[in-house]
Design a protein around this motif. Sequence first.
Motif, PDB file in Angstrom:
ATOM      1  N   ARG B  15      16.403  26.936 -74.086  1.00  0.00           N
ATOM      2  CA  ARG B  15      15.456  26.445 -73.455  1.00  0.00           C
ATOM      3  C   ARG B  15      13.977  26.000 -74.474  1.00  0.00           C
ATOM      4  O   ARG B  15      13.614  25.203 -75.849  1.00  0.00           O
ATOM      5  N   ARG B  19      12.726  23.267 -77.744  1.00  0.00           N
ATOM      6  CA  ARG B  19      11.489  23.116 -77.828  1.00  0.00           C
ATOM      7  C   ARG B  19      11.784  23.222 -79.282  1.00  0.00           C
ATOM      8  O   ARG B  19      10.011  22.683 -79.929  1.00  0.00           O
ATOM      9  N   THR B  50      23.470  23.130 -74.540  1.00  0.00           N
ATOM     10  CA  THR B  50      24.303  23.423 -73.668  1.00  0.00           C
ATOM     11  C   THR B  50      22.807  22.675 -72.631  1.00  0.00           C
ATOM     12  O   THR B  50      21.612  21.591 -73.288  1.00  0.00           O
ATOM     13  N   PRO B  51      22.199  22.410 -71.288  1.00  0.00           N
ATOM     14  CA  PRO B  51      21.512  21.096 -70.506  1.00  0.00           C
ATOM     15  C   PRO B  51      20.323  22.126 -71.171  1.00  0.00           C
ATOM     16  O   PRO B  51      19.188  20.673 -71.226  1.00  0.00           O
ATOM     17  N   SER B  52      19.729  23.164 -71.039  1.00  0.00           N
ATOM     18  CA  SER B  52      18.836  23.885 -70.916  1.00  0.00           C
ATOM     19  C   SER B  52      18.050  23.386 -72.459  1.00  0.00           C
ATOM     20  O   SER B  52      16.898  23.056 -72.940  1.00  0.00           O
ATOM     21  N   PHE B  53      19.149  23.694 -73.801  1.00  0.00           N
ATOM     22  CA  PHE B  53      18.892  23.207 -75.061  1.00  0.00           C
ATOM     23  C   PHE B  53      18.033  21.616 -74.905  1.00  0.00           C
ATOM     24  O   PHE B  53      17.489  21.238 -75.264  1.00  0.00           O
ATOM     25  N   ASP B  55      17.733  19.373 -73.180  1.00  0.00           N
ATOM     26  CA  ASP B  55      16.649  18.981 -71.905  1.00  0.00           C
ATOM     27  C   ASP B  55      15.442  18.828 -72.709  1.00  0.00           C
ATOM     28  O   ASP B  55      14.685  18.273 -72.678  1.00  0.00           O
ATOM     29  N   GLU B  56      15.737  19.772 -74.179  1.00  0.00           N
ATOM     30  CA  GLU B  56      14.315  20.063 -74.224  1.00  0.00           C
ATOM     31  C   GLU B  56      13.860  19.054 -75.666  1.00  0.00           C
ATOM     32  O   GLU B  56      13.163  18.491 -76.409  1.00  0.00           O
ATOM     33  N   THR B  81      26.921  18.241 -70.705  1.00  0.00           N
ATOM     34  CA  THR B  81      25.794  18.478 -71.125  1.00  0.00           C
ATOM     35  C   THR B  81      25.757  17.547 -71.279  1.00  0.00           C
ATOM     36  O   THR B  81      24.294  16.734 -70.145  1.00  0.00           O
ATOM     37  N   SER B  89      18.588  14.969 -64.641  1.00  0.00           N
ATOM     38  CA  SER B  89      17.128  14.528 -65.576  1.00  0.00           C
ATOM     39  C   SER B  89      16.771  12.705 -66.393  1.00  0.00           C
ATOM     40  O   SER B  89      16.133  12.664 -67.387  1.00  0.00           O
TER      41      SER B  89
END
Lengths: 187, 93
Positions: B15, B19, B50-53, B55-56, B81, B89
């Motif tokens: 993440r 960002r 991945t979803p974490s990356f 999503d940002e 993802t 999201s």
Amino acid sequence: MEKLGYDWIKSEAGRVDISSGYYCQTRDVFQARLEKMQNDLLADGRIKEDQVYIVSAIAGEIGNNSFDHNLGNWPDAPGVFFAYGFSDGKLKIVLADRGQGILKTLKSVKPELTDDARALDTAFNEKISGRAPENRGNGLKFVKANIKSAGLRLIFISGKAEAGLDEKMEIREAKEKLNGCLAILTV
Amino acid sequence: MRIEMKKFGEMLISRPAGREAFLAMSAYLTKDLPEDEMIEIDFAGVKVLTPSFADEIITKIAEKFKNVKLLNTENITVQSTLKALREYSDLRI
């Protein structure tokens, strides 16, 4: 390797082996070792390329979750234990952290949670953010979906509960309580 | 404007990295672009997402611009993802 993970997470505070080659104190170290694992697996060839990428994504989500949800709140040793290797023809990946655990993390956004089993069920099944109001914390749903679609197996223990995932998911009582989280992925 | 995701790396996982990628992109690539600019997000060369990356960066681009196209999404983790972002999201592309 699984025993090393258990031993690491169960060590007494102040006696954690931080010199271990499996210990990633920071996210940067974890990312570098994850990239090394991916390169090792691609070079090894026993696991198909697509599967290697999925495995990297799953391990990446689980490992980064540990940092995301414990930053500034580590009870003692910060970071994760991360080990991988083949045993009986199967790839095993072990990830562990000595963080707050799933229940404490989710309790801040879902105070009605009272036990580890319900917390694990929520983490793997419900749309929720453990760091609300930020929109985050849905990585374990992604993990669950990919475990099923790629035919993998995951054991995930936090507190007194253990989730076993393959085509389906089952939550049971863990053999012993573990503070933090321990994940064992079998490919 | 085409954004080549591989220029942020082949393994896009955490993440904070997502960002940072969004901030760099906002400063150098999409600065001053109107909200109706066509934005093409190209995943060619990305091995792990991945979803974490995502999503940002992907979710935020989709919130900021009206015309967003996703290109070269064949990689299995990119597919998975994007599916997760649509489900959790509210990604609508």
